[in-house]
Design an enzyme around this catalytic site. Structure first.
Site, PDB file in Angstrom:
ATOM      1  CD  GLU A 187      47.148  39.180 -27.700  1.00  0.00           C
ATOM      2  OE1 GLU A 187      48.300  39.364 -28.117  1.00  0.00           O
ATOM      3  OE2 GLU A 187      46.629  38.057 -27.666  1.00  0.00           O
ATOM      4  CG  HIS A 221      58.479  37.061 -31.306  1.00  0.00           C
ATOM      5  ND1 HIS A 221      57.830  37.304 -32.480  1.00  0.00           N
ATOM      6  CD2 HIS A 221      57.542  36.577 -30.457  1.00  0.00           C
ATOM      7  CE1 HIS A 221      56.540  36.996 -32.349  1.00  0.00           C
ATOM      8  NE2 HIS A 221      56.349  36.551 -31.128  1.00  0.00           N
ATOM      9  CD  GLU A 240      53.040  33.273 -33.585  1.00  0.00           C
ATOM     10  OE1 GLU A 240      52.854  34.037 -32.626  1.00  0.00           O
ATOM     11  OE2 GLU A 240      52.512  32.133 -33.659  1.00  0.00           O
ATOM     12  CD  GLU A 265      49.213  32.830 -28.986  1.00  0.00           C
ATOM     13  OE1 GLU A 265      50.373  32.545 -29.330  1.00  0.00           O
ATOM     14  OE2 GLU A 265      48.864  33.992 -28.696  1.00  0.00           O
TER      15      GLU A 265
HETATM   16  C1  NOJ Z   1      50.018  36.353 -30.168  1.00  0.00           C
HETATM   17  C2  NOJ Z   1      50.726  36.907 -28.986  1.00  0.00           C
HETATM   18  O1  NOJ Z   1      49.922  36.813 -27.834  1.00  0.00           O
HETATM   19  C3  NOJ Z   1      51.106  38.331 -29.286  1.00  0.00           C
HETATM   20  O2  NOJ Z   1      51.687  38.926 -28.156  1.00  0.00           O
HETATM   21  C4  NOJ Z   1      52.034  38.344 -30.466  1.00  0.00           C
HETATM   22  O3  NOJ Z   1      52.330  39.674 -30.797  1.00  0.00           O
HETATM   23  C5  NOJ Z   1      51.403  37.661 -31.664  1.00  0.00           C
HETATM   24  N1  NOJ Z   1      50.911  36.381 -31.299  1.00  0.00           N
HETATM   25  C6  NOJ Z   1      52.382  37.501 -32.811  1.00  0.00           C
HETATM   26  O4  NOJ Z   1      53.371  36.566 -32.453  1.00  0.00           O
HETATM   27 CA    CA Z   2      47.652  35.764 -27.629  1.00  0.00          CA
END
Ligand code: NOJ
Ligand code: CA
Length: 680
Positions: free
Chosen positions: A485, A380, A382, A461
């Site tokens: 989500e 992951h 982010e 995103e």
């Molecule tokens: C947005 C993502 O769509 C989600 O799945 C993720 O948990 C969060 N960002 C944090 O990275």
């Molecule tokens: Ca998202």
């Protein structure tokens, strides 16, 4: 002579033939002759295109052209000086996908427009017409004075002739692609994203989108007047929205045209307009189902940040890996494992390290445990939209993952629209839209770097999907719409019609990491979600994704193993896919055949209305008997009733049968058709 007859004669006689120096219109028809496209110029030399279907206007004359920052526009004083036609009918195969074999059957027209004044600049428009739609692009050859192009915008228009209803998302807003689809008359849309889905009053279905978005800004559409939409390229980091060097071809501008919503969903036109696989062996790209340390952060019971509720601890990761191994799920995603989440992570992209784990997360040990248990970790990254910061680390980060045996990574770009960060040519940080040319280039660099380390990428995103998975099969799936989500965060979560809308809008672009499979139907606040358990299972078939999450917590699955069985069984890689029934935003029924067995799977979802959908099982192999493992809404089920009421039952069927699928309000149905061995 009728237009249709004219086109047929031209195509039969002149396929592949050049026509010199004609200012008269150039025409091309689809292989079945129903769609016709014409390119021409008007009395002032303005180029345009138009299209008919079955002899009726579909696209009224619509402008073509371009505005530049540093030279006069391509808009008038042009003549159509030459054109060639050609045809193609072939098949190609997908290394993974919703179908194994794809047919590419189209006719092509290439027309040259040349200025009649000044420098006599020229450009080509290439049109490909398929039975289910049209793609066209600008192809600008290198010529004196046109070595570099500073494109301010395109003048490309789509003037939809028949009155139509539209399902659309607003463009250039803060929440990017994560809005609910609006349904309005086409005359009421403003500036919208693509794909946008239209249905004419006569029932023809259209989708406007683009294919092969490479080194260029994404195209939005702005309504000019009536039903006329014009390309509105995503702004760049300078006056020009696109800066390119010639020779250069824009992405394909795409119009899918079908009789039904289901035929839109079955189209392979977008993939056909993309370049073939640029990576040789992609056997390392593995479609899989996965669980994660994820849903609990969205429910608020664990945190990405360090502290007493930190989700990504070594212990919790090992337990999650064990759950996956014991239940036959191949992947585990762990979010919040790396330094940078403390404080306001939305705004602190520059704090992330993509190689340094938090102290309570022993990355080496977790990775070793995953390898021992035969589970694939999904990494992951982010970035909070700080693409520039990520690029500084991504090679090291991918090398680390490669060493540890992590074969896929979920990336994230959580930042408001317009607030991604990139570097300009001078090295200065600039704010950028998520779908700007700079971000399109960023994602291209990420996918290439990941491929060098044999890693698949799943961006959230993201830039919208335009079929690049054909060229880069490690660009395996993406988010790019409101996923599950939103149901964790609570009201307003996703409404009951959401998935039946996605099936005929967002999903026309390509796979989505929607993250289905929630069994405990409670939002953060404890309020119920607007869905049913049978629908959650159906989503594994309806929403195609080669990476498919089982989003809920292991304990919630342990509490309902009979229903979880469907998630364990359902494949993520398909030999074939068919949309069997559906209407945009109302209901959707899909059937898909497993790539590794003779089994078929069916998923059906409905909106807030309960309904019964009849489906003929004629997609099943003739003469073969199947055991149907049915997961259907129970008598008390409904999005506003008992969300978890489900009936699980088996009966035997064959291709001659018709099934009545009873769907509760906001519900669904999932079926595994298990091919039975021949009777002795
Ligand atoms: C947005 C993502 O769509 C989600 O799945 C993720 O948990 C969060 N960002 C944090 O990275
Ligand atoms: Ca998202």
């Amino acid at each position: 002579m009728s237009w249709r007859l004219f086109c047929c004669l031209v195509l039969t006689a002149l396929a592949g033939v050049a026509h010199a120096d004609s200012s008269s219109p150039a025409r091309i028809a689809s292989p079945d002759g129903r769609l016709q496209v014409e390119l021409s110029t008007d009395g002032e030399g303005r180029p345009s295109w138009r299209a008919e279907r079955d002899g009726h206007p579909l696209i009224a004359p619509s402008r073509l052209g371009m505005l530049f920052a540093d030279m006069p526009k391509f808009e008038r004083n042009l003549a159509l000086t030459a054109h060639t036609t050609g045809a193609h009918d072939g098949t190609w195969t997908q290394p993974w996908g919703e179908r194994h074999t794809v047919r590419d059957h189209h006719r092509e027209l290439r027309a040259t427009f040349t200025e009649q004044t000044g420098a006599q600049r020229r450009f080509d428009v290439v049109v490909r017409v398929f039975d289910d739609g049209i793609g066209f692009r600008y192809d600008i050859p290198r010529q004196p004075g046109l070595e570099r192009l500073e494109i301010v915008d395109e003048l490309t228009e789509f003037a939809v002739a028949p009155t139509a209803t539209a399902w659309w998302l607003p463009a250039l807003e803060w929440n990017r692609e994560e809005y609910l689809y609006a349904r309005t008359p086409l005359t009421e849309v403003g500036r919208v994203q693509t794909p946008i889905t239209l249905r004419t009053d006569e029932g023809t279905h259209l989708s406007l989108h683009e294919a092969a978005l490479v080194d260029y800004p994404a195209m939005n559409l702005a309504r000019v007047d009536g039903q006329r939409l014009r390309a509105d390229l995503t702004p760049g980091i300078s006056q020009a929205r696109a800066r390119v060097s010639t020779p250069f071809a824009t992405p394909w501008r795409v119009l899918l045209v079908t009789d039904t919503a289901t035929a839109l969903a079955d189209s392979s036109l977008i993939l056909n307009l993309n370049e073939p696989n640029a990576l040789d062996d992609v056997s390392w790209v593995r479609p899989m189902k996965y669980v994660g340390i994820w849903w609990e952060m969205h429910l608020g019971t664990k945190t990405w940040a360090s502290g007493p509720d930190h989700g990504a601890t070594t212990r919790h990761a090992i337990d999650t890996i064990d759950f996956a191994a014991e239940h036959g799920l191949e992947g585990v995603l762990i979010e919040g494992w790396n330094v940078g989440w403390d404080g306001d992570w939305f705004g602190n992209g520059e704090s992330f390290s993509f190689t340094e784990p938090y102290p309570d997360f022993d990355l080496e040990r977790v990775a070793a445990h995953a390898r021992e248990r035969g589970v694939q970790l999904i990494g992951h990254h982010e970035t909070s939209g700080h693409a520039a910061h990520y690029e500084e680390q991504m090679d090291d980060a991918f090398a680390l993952y490669e060493r540890l045996g992590v074969g896929a990574v979920k990336t994230g770009y959580v930042a408001d629209g317009g607030q991604a960060k990139v570097r300009d040519e001078a090295g200065h940080l600039r704010y950028a839209w998520h779908e700007s040319q700079a971000m399109v280039q960023h994602h291209d660099r990420v996918v290439r770097a990941a491929a060098r380390h044999r890693i698949a990428v799943n961006p959230h995103e993201p830039v919208k999907d335009t079929g690049l998975r054909r060229t880069w099969p490690n660009l395996i799936t993406r988010e790019g719409a409101r996923g599950m989500e939103y149901n964790a965060w609570g009201l307003p979560g996703n409404p009951p019609e959401h998935e039946a809308t996605l099936a005929f809008t967002r999903m026309l672009a390509g796979p989505m990491d929607f993250t289905p499979g929630v069994f405990a139907m409670r939002t953060r606040s404890g309020a119920p979600m607007a869905t049913t358990l049978a629908k959650q299972l159906a989503l594994y078939v309806v929403i195609y994704s080669p990476l498919q999450m089982a989003a809920d917590l292991p304990d919630h699955y342990r509490a309902n193993l009979p229903a979880f069985r469907f998630i364990q069984d359902v494949p993520v890689d398909w030999a074939d896919s068919r949309a069997l029934a559906g209407e945009v935003g109302e209901y959707a029924v899909f059937a898909r055949r497993d790539r590794h067995s003779e089994d078929w799977y069916l998923g059906a979802v409905t909106d807030a209305e309960a309904r019964t959908v009849e489906v003929a099982l004629d997609f099943l192999a003739p003469g073969q008997r199947y055991r149907a493992h049915v997961y259907r809404d129970g008598p008390g089920a409904g999005f506003d009733a008992d969300q978890t009421d489900i009936v699980i039952e088996q009966h035997d069927v064959d291709a001659g049968r018709t099934l009545s699928l009873a769907l509760a309000r906001g519900g669904g149905q999932a079926i595994r058709f298990e091919a039975l061995p021949d009777r002795p």
